[in-house]
Motif scaffolding. Structure first.
Motif, PDB file in Angstrom:
ATOM      1  N   TYR A 243       0.834  -1.206   0.000  1.00  0.00           N
ATOM      2  CA  TYR A 243       0.000   0.000   0.000  1.00  0.00           C
ATOM      3  C   TYR A 243       0.865   1.251   0.000  1.00  0.00           C
ATOM      4  O   TYR A 243       0.611   2.209  -0.719  1.00  0.00           O
ATOM      5  CB  TYR A 243      -0.891   0.025   1.247  1.00  0.00           C
ATOM      6  CG  TYR A 243      -2.027  -0.975   1.257  1.00  0.00           C
ATOM      7  CD1 TYR A 243      -2.860  -1.126   0.147  1.00  0.00           C
ATOM      8  CD2 TYR A 243      -2.292  -1.744   2.384  1.00  0.00           C
ATOM      9  CE1 TYR A 243      -3.904  -2.027   0.166  1.00  0.00           C
ATOM     10  CE2 TYR A 243      -3.335  -2.645   2.412  1.00  0.00           C
ATOM     11  CZ  TYR A 243      -4.143  -2.791   1.300  1.00  0.00           C
ATOM     12  OH  TYR A 243      -5.173  -3.674   1.333  1.00  0.00           O
ATOM     13  N   SER A 247       0.875   4.110  -2.786  1.00  0.00           N
ATOM     14  CA  SER A 247       0.488   5.482  -2.475  1.00  0.00           C
ATOM     15  C   SER A 247       1.609   6.459  -2.828  1.00  0.00           C
ATOM     16  O   SER A 247       1.371   7.531  -3.370  1.00  0.00           O
ATOM     17  CB  SER A 247       0.145   5.580  -0.993  1.00  0.00           C
ATOM     18  OG  SER A 247      -0.172   6.902  -0.671  1.00  0.00           O
ATOM     19  N   GLN A 257      -6.239   6.829  -4.131  1.00  0.00           N
ATOM     20  CA  GLN A 257      -5.425   7.261  -3.004  1.00  0.00           C
ATOM     21  C   GLN A 257      -6.175   7.196  -1.678  1.00  0.00           C
ATOM     22  O   GLN A 257      -5.668   6.690  -0.679  1.00  0.00           O
ATOM     23  CB  GLN A 257      -4.926   8.689  -3.220  1.00  0.00           C
ATOM     24  CG  GLN A 257      -3.735   8.794  -4.145  1.00  0.00           C
ATOM     25  CD  GLN A 257      -2.448   8.258  -3.543  1.00  0.00           C
ATOM     26  OE1 GLN A 257      -2.435   7.721  -2.437  1.00  0.00           O
ATOM     27  NE2 GLN A 257      -1.360   8.377  -4.268  1.00  0.00           N
ATOM     28  N   GLU A 258      -7.412   7.693  -1.693  1.00  0.00           N
ATOM     29  CA  GLU A 258      -8.157   7.789  -0.440  1.00  0.00           C
ATOM     30  C   GLU A 258      -8.278   6.418   0.217  1.00  0.00           C
ATOM     31  O   GLU A 258      -7.977   6.233   1.394  1.00  0.00           O
ATOM     32  CB  GLU A 258      -9.544   8.355  -0.734  1.00  0.00           C
ATOM     33  CG  GLU A 258     -10.273   8.790   0.514  1.00  0.00           C
ATOM     34  CD  GLU A 258     -11.672   9.292   0.164  1.00  0.00           C
ATOM     35  OE1 GLU A 258     -12.516   9.277   1.061  1.00  0.00           O
ATOM     36  OE2 GLU A 258     -11.921   9.675  -1.007  1.00  0.00           O
ATOM     37  N   GLU A 259      -8.697   5.436  -0.607  1.00  0.00           N
ATOM     38  CA  GLU A 259      -8.885   4.078  -0.097  1.00  0.00           C
ATOM     39  C   GLU A 259      -7.560   3.490   0.378  1.00  0.00           C
ATOM     40  O   GLU A 259      -7.467   2.903   1.456  1.00  0.00           O
ATOM     41  CB  GLU A 259      -9.513   3.228  -1.226  1.00  0.00           C
ATOM     42  CG  GLU A 259      -9.538   1.734  -0.981  1.00  0.00           C
ATOM     43  CD  GLU A 259     -10.432   1.345   0.175  1.00  0.00           C
ATOM     44  OE1 GLU A 259     -11.251   2.179   0.590  1.00  0.00           O
ATOM     45  OE2 GLU A 259     -10.298   0.208   0.683  1.00  0.00           O
ATOM     46  N   ARG A 261      -4.857   4.991   1.354  1.00  0.00           N
ATOM     47  CA  ARG A 261      -4.374   5.625   2.581  1.00  0.00           C
ATOM     48  C   ARG A 261      -5.193   5.164   3.786  1.00  0.00           C
ATOM     49  O   ARG A 261      -4.645   4.967   4.879  1.00  0.00           O
ATOM     50  CB  ARG A 261      -4.413   7.146   2.428  1.00  0.00           C
ATOM     51  CG  ARG A 261      -3.485   7.618   1.317  1.00  0.00           C
ATOM     52  CD  ARG A 261      -3.661   9.094   1.023  1.00  0.00           C
ATOM     53  NE  ARG A 261      -2.842   9.924   1.895  1.00  0.00           N
ATOM     54  CZ  ARG A 261      -1.562  10.227   1.654  1.00  0.00           C
ATOM     55  NH1 ARG A 261      -0.959   9.754   0.580  1.00  0.00           N
ATOM     56  NH2 ARG A 261      -0.890  10.977   2.470  1.00  0.00           N
ATOM     57  N   ALA A 262      -6.484   4.960   3.560  1.00  0.00           N
ATOM     58  CA  ALA A 262      -7.324   4.461   4.653  1.00  0.00           C
ATOM     59  C   ALA A 262      -6.845   3.075   5.088  1.00  0.00           C
ATOM     60  O   ALA A 262      -6.776   2.766   6.285  1.00  0.00           O
ATOM     61  CB  ALA A 262      -8.785   4.392   4.200  1.00  0.00           C
ATOM     62  N   ARG A 263      -6.472   2.229   4.100  1.00  0.00           N
ATOM     63  CA  ARG A 263      -5.980   0.884   4.432  1.00  0.00           C
ATOM     64  C   ARG A 263      -4.684   0.992   5.241  1.00  0.00           C
ATOM     65  O   ARG A 263      -4.459   0.255   6.188  1.00  0.00           O
ATOM     66  CB  ARG A 263      -5.709   0.042   3.181  1.00  0.00           C
ATOM     67  CG  ARG A 263      -6.855  -0.210   2.257  1.00  0.00           C
ATOM     68  CD  ARG A 263      -7.998  -1.063   2.769  1.00  0.00           C
ATOM     69  NE  ARG A 263      -7.691  -1.988   3.823  1.00  0.00           N
ATOM     70  CZ  ARG A 263      -8.433  -2.120   4.916  1.00  0.00           C
ATOM     71  NH1 ARG A 263      -9.483  -1.338   5.107  1.00  0.00           N
ATOM     72  NH2 ARG A 263      -8.136  -3.017   5.809  1.00  0.00           N
ATOM     73  N   VAL A 265      -3.692   3.397   7.174  1.00  0.00           N
ATOM     74  CA  VAL A 265      -3.999   3.817   8.541  1.00  0.00           C
ATOM     75  C   VAL A 265      -4.581   2.644   9.323  1.00  0.00           C
ATOM     76  O   VAL A 265      -4.215   2.386  10.466  1.00  0.00           O
ATOM     77  CB  VAL A 265      -4.972   5.012   8.522  1.00  0.00           C
ATOM     78  CG1 VAL A 265      -5.432   5.336   9.945  1.00  0.00           C
ATOM     79  CG2 VAL A 265      -4.282   6.227   7.899  1.00  0.00           C
ATOM     80  N   ALA A 266      -5.464   1.897   8.655  1.00  0.00           N
ATOM     81  CA  ALA A 266      -6.109   0.772   9.342  1.00  0.00           C
ATOM     82  C   ALA A 266      -5.080  -0.255   9.777  1.00  0.00           C
ATOM     83  O   ALA A 266      -5.260  -0.934  10.786  1.00  0.00           O
ATOM     84  CB  ALA A 266      -7.143   0.124   8.421  1.00  0.00           C
ATOM     85  N   THR A 270       1.786   4.799   8.404  1.00  0.00           N
ATOM     86  CA  THR A 270       1.625   6.228   8.138  1.00  0.00           C
ATOM     87  C   THR A 270       1.628   6.426   6.634  1.00  0.00           C
ATOM     88  O   THR A 270       2.546   5.959   5.961  1.00  0.00           O
ATOM     89  CB  THR A 270       2.806   7.042   8.713  1.00  0.00           C
ATOM     90  OG1 THR A 270       3.294   6.334   9.853  1.00  0.00           O
ATOM     91  CG2 THR A 270       2.379   8.433   9.072  1.00  0.00           C
ATOM     92  N   PRO A 271       0.642   7.112   6.116  1.00  0.00           N
ATOM     93  CA  PRO A 271       0.623   7.344   4.673  1.00  0.00           C
ATOM     94  C   PRO A 271       1.819   8.189   4.257  1.00  0.00           C
ATOM     95  O   PRO A 271       2.159   9.153   4.943  1.00  0.00           O
ATOM     96  CB  PRO A 271      -0.688   8.113   4.462  1.00  0.00           C
ATOM     97  CG  PRO A 271      -1.489   7.840   5.668  1.00  0.00           C
ATOM     98  CD  PRO A 271      -0.539   7.608   6.786  1.00  0.00           C
TER      99      PRO A 271
END
Lengths: 366, 662
Positions: A243, A247, A257-259, A261-263, A265-266, A270-271
């Motif tokens: 990921y 990214s 990107q949004e998805e 970066r969410a992964r 974080v999950a 750190t993005p």
């Protein structure tokens, strides 16, 4: 209408309870058992008459049946009726049945959702019927000519849109087989496989995405799903790495990107910093030096004019061209564009009206 | 609107069921006539409402209304009509709706047909039945609602599992459910008896037709399910001791025991506590089966999409009903007045033996089914308790049952004559013995199969000895014998046929030992020996079906060089779901079958095939049918009729010879 039906049904249910409550009933009600033992005695008599039982046995059997009858009768108590109990019961029925039924239905029912039989839906929305019949035609064609790659290519995205993922996966697979593998086709096949198995990256889907990377090592779709596959398989570190790389190496405004970066974080990462967004044409022009900017704009306007010369039925195009000349302060050209537009759009009152409006707005006439 | 009317009907049925569970109960305890009287119309209306609901769901399937989640997930607009309809119960939600429909059907049947019952007993039966219905309606509405809607319905459904697109699915589950759920009514009778204290021979008479109905359907359902597995799963097996199959076998064993002990209770006013216990046990085992299939405890061909919430809900139902009834049982059991005493050698003594053996074998299956599950839950260790365990435990228990069956039929009530019974069975024993020897001489091999076949023959012949002795006699003209045969109580015929059915099934099972299995790579045109026959693949051709493509091996079965049958196994590829399914080819020759299954094809026209010759295998299912026929005959017996039988003309049957048997 539906509430009328509900009311009638509820009424029937309440009546089914009230009706027997309202009827007068006599006491007693032992008859069935007496009848049972009587018929048992009859059976014994008949058997004795036919010589199946010795008289002694018959007498003993009858005595036993009689004893049982007496035993039952001794335990009996009369059945009566109590007005109070009947009233309470009637009240319970009147209140409890509608209350429970409506209470539960209010929670889980959908009284306003109509039936939606497929035929009626297709008849109401012909474009969907059109899609469906087109699909049927292509399917029939492909059943007869399963090696027609073009057919599969047309069908595959349609299946995908209709949510028929297994079919879509197969169609993309056939397309790739017949028309040659490309990252788009294989990527779509992989996605369809993932959706078909309830969003899990199966070994089959994984193999397809790996093929994509052999062709195009940077393909973001394949990289995303392979990372997701690792995450689902429990390889958090590998997933996170995938990921993060994805990214970091793709533009910041990319749709995934949004998805991604969410992964990240999950998974507790750190993005990363991302590349600056790829700029669109307008931004690009704005950043150019003055002369280059003029030239670029000029080029675009000339291109539009040339296109409208070829095909003048595009009212939006004419409006844009006229406005562009006005902005560039080329009044002659603007007036010429207006003239050409009116000629090209002759007969289209609505379009001509809009042209006149623009002319008035820009003060090009009168 | 139709769909929502169906949805509301289901909710209304729940409301009615709750009221029906309370008022008649209060009425029966207070001896209040009107309160008890409401049970009957309520039971009928409850059935009509659930029926309406089921009809609405069926309608949604027929018109492919994909605004229902259930229809979207399990149907497809292009599916043939029969599978659209059978698809209604081919999934978890729909099958639970069928389950409550049958529950309500039994309640309504008691309300309509059981006229000759005491009012308080009937009111209690209907109240208890209504609790069960209410519990399952709650389960359906809150965990498995078939009427859940989709706001934006898709244009096409997900289709039914190809394995389930089979006529077998249209028949097997409804039969099995009538059987399973049928034991709910005997349970309700037992609970009603415990509440009211009416535990006597009259009770046994009232409950018997219902036990018979449940037993008949369960027998048919199990036989049908086993045949379905045999021809669709493709490896020629018909019983796998799969936990789900065991879950249907356990209530059958308990139900069979109940049937027999209820006969004792009816005739002799004895075995009362035991009979009530069996009635509770049979339904508890049905519930256990439901729990195993729906909870996700098992993964098997039968497991529906599983959901822990559902499992917990069913577990609560299970504990509430079993626990409640057993508590009631414990309260009442000490107060029961003992019935008649009896000698060990008597009809009732034989029935007690039958009960002991049946419940022990039921316990064996129970342990074999649940022990591995419990072990896995506790230690995480997976063990497989398969056919060897059951063959070694269940088998030895069943042999004495079969041995004793004809003897029990011969014994009189109260005081039997064991020696006399044995003498009259000489013929049956002789036929069994000679049959076993002849089969051993003909087939050789292990002695087990001929011995079991001999036992089966003895059982079949012995089943009819008692009936024959009451009909036939030296110098009796045929017309008199015919009249006597007609005059015999139908339950005597029922007993004979049901017992003979057991013998037939046993014969079929024993004969599997002589089966021949060939797994070969065959070329087209090359004969393969299988048992007494040869099979030749004539050609292998592709064919396109409605939603699949298949390769068919057109083959001939030869006997002595002459074609006696054709057989066409195939391999189907369901493109939409990307699944393969083999379609076995089966031909029945005599009572045996040739079973042919096609596997991979090789280059050059060769193909892997699996061939079986299964002598007498058809007897397994024919036996099941004959058992059900026996049950049906018993049900038709005048003395067991449910109260509707007021015929215009009642003829007293001409009865000829010994003892009123049942």
């Amino acid at each position: 209408m539906v509430w009328v039906a509900f009311a009638l049904m509820t009424g029937a249910a309440v009546l089914a309870v009230l009706w027997p409550l309202g009827r007068a009933r006599g006491a007693g009600g032992r008859a069935p058992e007496v009848a049972f033992y009587e018929s048992q005695v009859e059976d014994i008599d008949r058997d004795a008459a036919l010589g199946l039982l010795t008289p002694a046995d018959a007498a003993a059997a009858k005595a036993e049946a009689g004893r049982r009858l007496l035993h039952v009768a001794s335990g009996a108590s009369a059945t009566g009726r109590s007005l109070f109990a009947t009233r309470v019961a009637a009240l319970v029925a009147l209140v409890a049945i509608p209350a429970i039924a409506l209470g539960v239905y209010a929670r889980i029912g959908n009284p306003d959702t109509p039936d939606q039989p497929l035929q009626a839906r297709l008849a109401a929305r012909p474009q969907e019927a059109g899609v469906q019949s087109a699909i049927n035609k292509i399917e029939q064609h492909l059943a007869a000519n399963p090696d027609d790659g073009r057919g599969w290519e047309v069908l595959a995205p349609v299946y995908m849109r209709l949510g028929k993922y297994p079919e879509a996966a197969r169609a993309f697979g056939e397309t790739a087989r017949l028309l040659g593998p490309s990252p788009e086709r294989l990527g779509a096949q992989g996605q369809a496989l993932v959706y078909a198995s309830g969003d899990s990256v199966t070994p089959e889907a994984k193999a397809v995405f790996e093929r994509v990377l052999q062709i195009s090592a940077a393909d973001p779709t394949a990289r995303y799903f392979l990372a997701l596959g690792r995450e689902q398989a429990g390889d958090k570190q590998g997933a996170l790495q995938g990921y993060v790389e994805l990214s970091a190496e793709t533009p910041a405004d990319a749709p995934w990107q949004e998805e991604v970066r969410a992964r990240i974080v999950a998974l507790g990462g750190t993005p990363p910093e991302t590349r600056p967004p790829e700029r669109d044409a307008a931004a690009a022009i704005r950043d150019m030096p003055q002369n280059e900017q003029q030239a670029a704009i000029r080029g675009m306007v000339d291109g539009l004019a040339a296109r409208l010369q070829q095909d003048g039925r595009d009212v939006e195009g004419w409006l844009r061209l006229t406005r562009a000349y006005a902005v560039l302060r080329e009044r002659e050209s603007a007036l010429a564009a207006l003239g050409n537009a009116r000629k090209a759009l002759a007969g289209d009152q609505a379009a001509l009206g809009r042209i006149d409006e623009l002319a008035k707005e820009l003060g090009l006439e009168g | 609107m139709i769909v929502e009317i169906g949805h509301y009907a289901l909710v209304l049925a729940l409301a009615l069921a709750i009221v029906q569970g309370v008022l008649p109960l209060v009425g029966a305890l207070r001896h209040d006539g009107p309160l008890m009287a409401m049970a009957r119309p309520a039971a009928v209306l409850q059935f009509l409402l659930i029926g309406l609901s089921f009809a609405a769901l069926t309608y949604a399937y027929v018109v492919s209304d994909f605004s229902l989640v259930n229809v979207f997930e399990n149907s497809h607009s292009a599916k043939p009509m029969i599978y659209k309809i059978s698809g209604v119960w081919g999934n978890h939600e729909g099958s639970m709706l069928l389950w409550v429909l049958i529950l309500a059907l039994f309640g309504a049947m008691v309300a309509i047909f059981a006229r000759s019952m005491p009012e308080d007993l009937r009111a209690l039966v209907l109240a208890v039945q209504s609790w069960i219905a209410a519990a399952f309606l709650l389960f359906v509405l809150f965990t498995s609602n078939p009427f859940a809607r989709i706001a934006v319905p898709p244009l096409e459904g997900r289709d039914l599992n190809p394995l389930l697109q089979d006529p077998g699915l249209a028949i097997h589950p409804p039969l099995l459910y009538v059987g399973y759920v049928g034991f709910s009514i005997t349970f309700s009778f037992a609970a009603a008896a415990l509440i009211s204290g009416r535990i006597d021979s009259a009770w046994a008479r009232y409950v018997r037709p219902w036990t018979l109905i449940a037993w008949i359907f369960l027998t048919l359902g199990i036989a049908m399910g086993s045949y379905w597995a045999y021809y669709t799963l493709g490896w020629g097996g018909f019983w796998f001791w799969d936990p789900v199959e065991n879950a249907s076998l356990m209530p059958w064993l308990a139900g069979t025991a109940l049937l027999h002990s209820a006969a004792v209770m009816e005739k002799r006013d004895a075995l009362k506590i035991w009979t009530i216990f069996l009635a509770i046990l049979a339904f508890s085992l049905s519930l256990l089966g439901t729990f195993l299939v729906r909870s996700g405890v098992l993964t098997s061909v039968h497991a529906f999409a599983t959901d822990p919430q559902r499992g917990v809900f069913i577990l609560i139902i299970l504990i509430a009903f079993i626990g409640g009834s057993l508590a009631l049982f414990a309260l009442r059991a000490s107060a029961l007045k003992p019935g008649g005493i009896f000698a060990p050698v008597s009809r009732e003594g034989a029935l007690v033996l039958n009960n002991l053996l049946l419940t022990t074998s039921c316990a064996t299956v129970f342990v074999g089914t649940l022990y591995p599950l419990a072990l896995e839950a506790v230690t995480g260790e997976k063990i497989s308790v398969g056919a060897p365990f059951f063959n070694l435990t269940f088998g030895p228990l069943f042999i004495p049952i079969v041995l004793a069956m004809p003897i029990g039929q011969m014994l009189a009530w109260k005081r039997g004559d064991l020696l006399g019974a044995a003498q009259r069975l000489t013929l049956a024993a002789a036929i069994g013995g000679v049959g076993a020897l002849a089969l051993y001489a003909m087939r050789g091999g292990s002695v087990v199969a001929p011995l079991l076949c001999g036992l089966a023959l003895y059982c079949i012949v012995g089943a009819f000895v008692e009936v024959a002795s009451r009909i036939a006699g030296r110098g009796v003209p045929a017309s008199v014998m015919f009249a006597r045969a007609r005059g015999l109580p139908r339950s005597s015929w029922g007993t004979a046929f049901a017992h003979a059915g057991v013998g037939l099934t046993l014969f079929g099972l024993a004969a599997t030992q002589w089966g021949v299995e060939r797994i070969v790579t065959a070329k087209v045109g090359e004969p393969i020996e299988v048992g007494p026959y040869q099979v030749v693949i004539r050609s292998i051709e592709p064919r396109t079906g409605s939603n699949y493509r298949e390769w068919v091996a057109h083959s001939s079965v030869l006997s002595g060089g002459r074609e006696v049958a054709q057989i066409n196994p195939s391999r189907r590829n369901f493109a939409a779901r990307q699944t393969m399914r083999t379609e076995a080819g089966i031909v029945t020759l005599g009572l045996g079958q040739i079973y042919m299954n096609m596997a991979d094809q090789h280059d050059g026209g060769a193909v892997d095939v699996r061939l079986y010759w299964k002598p007498y295998v058809a007897l397994i299912w024919i036996g099941g049918l004959v058992m059900s026929l026996g049950g049906l005959l018993s049900l038709a017996d005048r003395r067991l009729r449910i109260g509707i039988a007021k015929r215009a003309k009642v003829r007293t049957p001409v009865r000829a010879s010994p003892q009123p048997a049942e």
